[in-house]
Design an enzyme around this catalytic site. Structure first.
Site, PDB file in Angstrom:
ATOM      1  N   ASP A   1      13.335  50.476  16.363  1.00 42.14           N
ATOM      2  CA  ASP A   1      12.153  49.646  16.109  1.00 42.14           C
ATOM      3  C   ASP A   1      11.786  49.646  14.632  1.00 42.14           C
ATOM      4  O   ASP A   1      11.436  48.611  14.056  1.00 42.14           O
ATOM      5  CB  ASP A   1      10.961  50.158  16.917  1.00 42.14           C
TER       6      ASP A   1
ATOM      7  N   ASP B   1      11.471  56.184  23.231  1.00 34.05           N
ATOM      8  CA  ASP B   1      10.591  56.149  22.061  1.00 34.05           C
ATOM      9  C   ASP B   1      10.091  57.556  21.771  1.00 34.05           C
ATOM     10  O   ASP B   1       9.944  58.380  22.687  1.00 34.05           O
ATOM     11  CB  ASP B   1       9.398  55.228  22.299  1.00 34.05           C
TER      12      ASP B   1
END
Length: 218
Positions: free
Chosen positions: A180, A146
Protein backbone atom coordinates in the site's frame (compact mmCIF):
# COMPACT_ATOMS: atom_id res chain seq x y z
CA UNK A 1 21.19 5.94 -19.07
CA UNK A 2 20.48 3.52 -21.92
CA UNK A 3 17.40 1.32 -22.36
CA UNK A 4 19.06 -1.75 -20.86
CA UNK A 5 20.03 0.17 -17.71
CA UNK A 6 16.53 1.63 -17.33
CA UNK A 7 15.06 -1.83 -17.73
CA UNK A 8 17.38 -3.14 -15.02
CA UNK A 9 16.42 -0.21 -12.77
CA UNK A 10 12.70 -0.91 -13.13
CA UNK A 11 13.19 -4.65 -12.58
CA UNK A 12 15.31 -4.04 -9.47
CA UNK A 13 12.77 -1.67 -7.93
CA UNK A 14 9.92 -4.10 -8.59
CA UNK A 15 11.75 -7.15 -7.20
CA UNK A 16 13.07 -5.31 -4.14
CA UNK A 17 9.61 -3.93 -3.31
CA UNK A 18 7.94 -7.32 -3.76
CA UNK A 19 10.54 -9.14 -1.66
CA UNK A 20 10.34 -6.63 1.20
CA UNK A 21 6.55 -6.64 1.10
CA UNK A 22 6.26 -10.43 1.20
CA UNK A 23 8.99 -10.92 3.82
CA UNK A 24 7.29 -8.43 6.17
CA UNK A 25 3.88 -10.01 5.62
CA UNK A 26 5.12 -13.57 6.19
CA UNK A 27 6.97 -12.58 9.38
CA UNK A 28 3.86 -10.87 10.74
CA UNK A 29 1.50 -13.62 9.58
CA UNK A 30 3.54 -16.41 11.20
CA UNK A 31 4.41 -14.61 14.45
CA UNK A 32 1.41 -12.48 15.41
CA UNK A 33 -2.03 -13.42 16.67
CA UNK A 34 -4.81 -11.72 14.73
CA UNK A 35 -5.32 -8.26 16.21
CA UNK A 36 -2.04 -8.35 18.15
CA UNK A 37 -0.34 -4.98 18.37
CA UNK A 38 3.23 -4.10 19.30
CA UNK A 39 4.09 -0.52 20.24
CA UNK A 40 7.28 0.75 18.61
CA UNK A 41 6.71 4.39 19.58
CA UNK A 42 3.67 6.38 20.70
CA UNK A 43 2.88 7.08 17.04
CA UNK A 44 3.94 3.79 15.39
CA UNK A 45 2.58 0.29 16.00
CA UNK A 46 2.85 -3.12 14.35
CA UNK A 47 -0.80 -4.16 14.36
CA UNK A 48 -1.74 -7.39 12.57
CA UNK A 49 -5.05 -7.28 10.72
CA UNK A 50 -6.28 -8.75 7.43
CA UNK A 51 -8.77 -7.57 4.85
CA UNK A 52 -10.53 -8.99 1.82
CA UNK A 53 -10.28 -5.89 -0.31
CA UNK A 54 -7.95 -3.46 -1.99
CA UNK A 55 -5.68 -0.79 -0.52
CA UNK A 56 -6.49 0.12 3.09
CA UNK A 57 -9.19 -2.57 3.32
CA UNK A 58 -11.71 -1.23 0.80
CA UNK A 59 -14.19 -3.84 -0.46
CA UNK A 60 -16.16 -2.68 -3.49
CA UNK A 61 -16.93 -5.90 -5.41
CA UNK A 62 -16.75 -9.73 -5.13
CA UNK A 63 -13.31 -10.97 -4.13
CA UNK A 64 -12.53 -13.01 -7.28
CA UNK A 65 -13.66 -10.20 -9.60
CA UNK A 66 -11.61 -7.71 -7.61
CA UNK A 67 -8.49 -9.87 -7.81
CA UNK A 68 -8.89 -10.45 -11.55
CA UNK A 69 -9.35 -6.73 -12.16
CA UNK A 70 -6.19 -6.02 -10.19
CA UNK A 71 -4.33 -8.55 -12.36
CA UNK A 72 -5.55 -6.82 -15.52
CA UNK A 73 -4.65 -3.41 -14.07
CA UNK A 74 -1.18 -4.71 -13.12
CA UNK A 75 -0.69 -6.09 -16.63
CA UNK A 76 -1.51 -2.69 -18.09
CA UNK A 77 1.00 -0.98 -15.78
CA UNK A 78 3.70 -3.49 -16.75
CA UNK A 79 3.10 -2.70 -20.42
CA UNK A 80 3.20 0.99 -19.56
CA UNK A 81 6.59 0.55 -17.84
CA UNK A 82 7.94 -1.24 -20.92
CA UNK A 83 6.84 1.71 -23.08
CA UNK A 84 8.46 4.18 -20.68
CA UNK A 85 11.76 2.31 -20.82
CA UNK A 86 11.71 2.16 -24.62
CA UNK A 87 10.87 5.88 -24.81
CA UNK A 88 13.82 6.69 -22.52
CA UNK A 89 11.74 8.48 -19.86
CA UNK A 90 13.36 9.92 -16.73
CA UNK A 91 14.55 7.44 -14.12
CA UNK A 92 12.48 9.03 -11.36
CA UNK A 93 9.28 8.63 -13.34
CA UNK A 94 10.05 4.99 -14.12
CA UNK A 95 10.80 4.34 -10.43
CA UNK A 96 7.44 5.81 -9.37
CA UNK A 97 5.46 3.70 -11.84
CA UNK A 98 7.49 0.61 -10.90
CA UNK A 99 6.58 1.16 -7.24
CA UNK A 100 2.88 1.34 -8.13
CA UNK A 101 3.15 -1.87 -10.16
CA UNK A 102 5.05 -3.73 -7.44
CA UNK A 103 2.57 -2.62 -4.79
CA UNK A 104 -0.37 -3.82 -6.86
CA UNK A 105 1.26 -7.20 -7.47
CA UNK A 106 2.23 -7.50 -3.79
CA UNK A 107 -1.40 -7.41 -2.66
CA UNK A 108 -2.52 -9.65 -5.53
CA UNK A 109 -0.09 -12.34 -4.32
CA UNK A 110 -1.81 -12.35 -0.92
CA UNK A 111 -5.23 -12.72 -2.55
CA UNK A 112 -4.19 -15.56 -4.84
CA UNK A 113 -1.90 -17.66 -2.64
CA UNK A 114 -2.26 -16.92 1.08
CA UNK A 115 -5.58 -18.72 1.48
CA UNK A 116 -4.13 -22.02 0.26
CA UNK A 117 -0.69 -21.96 1.92
CA UNK A 118 -1.52 -20.61 5.42
CA UNK A 119 -3.72 -21.79 8.25
CA UNK A 120 -6.13 -19.18 9.56
CA UNK A 121 -4.92 -16.44 11.86
CA UNK A 122 -7.14 -16.03 14.94
CA UNK A 123 -7.04 -14.25 18.27
CA UNK A 124 -5.72 -17.46 19.86
CA UNK A 125 -3.75 -19.16 17.05
CA UNK A 126 -0.78 -17.96 15.02
CA UNK A 127 -0.88 -19.00 11.35
CA UNK A 128 1.52 -21.60 9.98
CA UNK A 129 2.45 -22.80 6.52
CA UNK A 130 0.34 -25.78 5.39
CA UNK A 131 0.31 -28.06 2.36
CA UNK A 132 -1.12 -26.36 -0.72
CA UNK A 133 -4.90 -26.61 -0.65
CA UNK A 134 -5.18 -27.15 3.09
CA UNK A 135 -5.27 -23.47 4.03
CA UNK A 136 -8.07 -21.30 5.34
CA UNK A 137 -9.54 -20.42 1.91
CA UNK A 138 -9.60 -21.35 -1.78
CA UNK A 139 -7.40 -19.88 -4.53
CA UNK A 140 -8.07 -16.16 -5.08
CA UNK A 141 -9.81 -15.85 -1.71
CA UNK A 142 -6.79 -15.09 0.45
CA UNK A 143 -6.82 -12.13 2.81
CA UNK A 144 -4.38 -9.25 2.43
CA UNK A 145 -2.05 -8.85 5.42
CA UNK A 146 -1.73 -5.36 6.96
CA UNK A 147 0.52 -4.28 9.82
CA UNK A 148 1.58 -0.62 9.83
CA UNK A 149 -0.44 1.66 12.12
CA UNK A 150 0.48 5.33 12.59
CA UNK A 151 -1.85 7.12 15.06
CA UNK A 152 0.02 10.40 14.66
CA UNK A 153 -2.69 12.54 16.20
CA UNK A 154 -5.58 11.67 18.55
CA UNK A 155 -8.21 13.88 20.18
CA UNK A 156 -11.92 14.16 20.97
CA UNK A 157 -13.97 16.64 19.00
CA UNK A 158 -15.57 19.38 21.17
CA UNK A 159 -19.06 18.38 22.28
CA UNK A 160 -20.62 21.52 20.80
CA UNK A 161 -19.69 20.54 17.22
CA UNK A 162 -22.62 19.15 15.19
CA UNK A 163 -22.54 15.51 14.04
CA UNK A 164 -18.97 14.82 15.22
CA UNK A 165 -19.11 16.40 18.70
CA UNK A 166 -17.63 14.14 21.39
CA UNK A 167 -16.33 11.58 18.90
CA UNK A 168 -12.75 10.36 19.03
CA UNK A 169 -10.57 11.25 16.06
CA UNK A 170 -7.37 9.47 15.00
CA UNK A 171 -5.00 10.57 12.26
CA UNK A 172 -3.86 8.29 10.60
CA UNK A 173 -6.29 5.46 11.45
CA UNK A 174 -6.04 2.91 8.58
CA UNK A 175 -3.69 -0.06 9.04
CA UNK A 176 -1.73 -0.69 5.84
CA UNK A 177 1.16 -2.73 4.43
CA UNK A 178 4.35 -2.09 2.48
CA UNK A 179 2.59 -2.67 -0.86
CA UNK A 180 0.00 0.00 0.00
CA UNK A 181 2.82 2.38 0.90
CA UNK A 182 4.55 1.71 -2.43
CA UNK A 183 1.35 2.43 -4.36
CA UNK A 184 0.60 5.60 -2.39
CA UNK A 185 4.19 6.84 -2.42
CA UNK A 186 4.60 6.24 -6.14
CA UNK A 187 1.30 7.94 -6.97
CA UNK A 188 1.95 10.99 -4.77
CA UNK A 189 5.47 11.41 -6.18
CA UNK A 190 4.09 11.28 -9.73
CA UNK A 191 1.52 13.97 -9.00
CA UNK A 192 4.01 16.24 -7.22
CA UNK A 193 7.16 15.86 -9.30
CA UNK A 194 6.02 14.64 -12.72
CA UNK A 195 2.56 16.05 -13.54
CA UNK A 196 3.57 17.18 -17.04
CA UNK A 197 5.49 14.01 -17.80
CA UNK A 198 2.41 11.97 -16.93
CA UNK A 199 0.59 13.60 -19.84
CA UNK A 200 3.59 13.23 -22.13
CA UNK A 201 3.77 9.51 -21.39
CA UNK A 202 0.23 8.99 -22.62
CA UNK A 203 1.10 10.65 -25.91
CA UNK A 204 3.76 7.95 -26.27
CA UNK A 205 1.12 5.38 -25.32
CA UNK A 206 -1.28 6.66 -28.00
CA UNK A 207 1.43 6.64 -30.66
CA UNK A 208 2.39 3.06 -29.76
CA UNK A 209 -1.21 1.86 -29.93
CA UNK A 210 -1.73 3.63 -33.27
CA UNK A 211 1.48 2.11 -34.63
CA UNK A 212 0.48 -1.40 -33.53
CA UNK A 213 -2.97 -1.01 -35.13
CA UNK A 214 -1.33 0.17 -38.34
CA UNK A 215 0.93 -2.88 -38.37
CA UNK A 216 -2.02 -5.21 -37.78
CA UNK A 217 -3.96 -3.63 -40.66
CA UNK A 218 -1.00 -3.70 -43.02
Amino acid sequence: MDTKSKSLLATSIILLTLILDQVIKIIVKTNFYYGESVCVTDWFYFTFVENMGMAFGMQVMPKVVQTMMRLVFSGFILWYIILLVKANFKNGYIICVSLIFAGAIGNVLDSIFYGVIFSESTYTDVATFVSVGEGYADWFYGKVVDMFYFPLLEFDWPSWMPFIGGKHFIFFSPVFNFADAAISGGTIALLIFYPKMFGESFLVFKKTVASERKDLNA
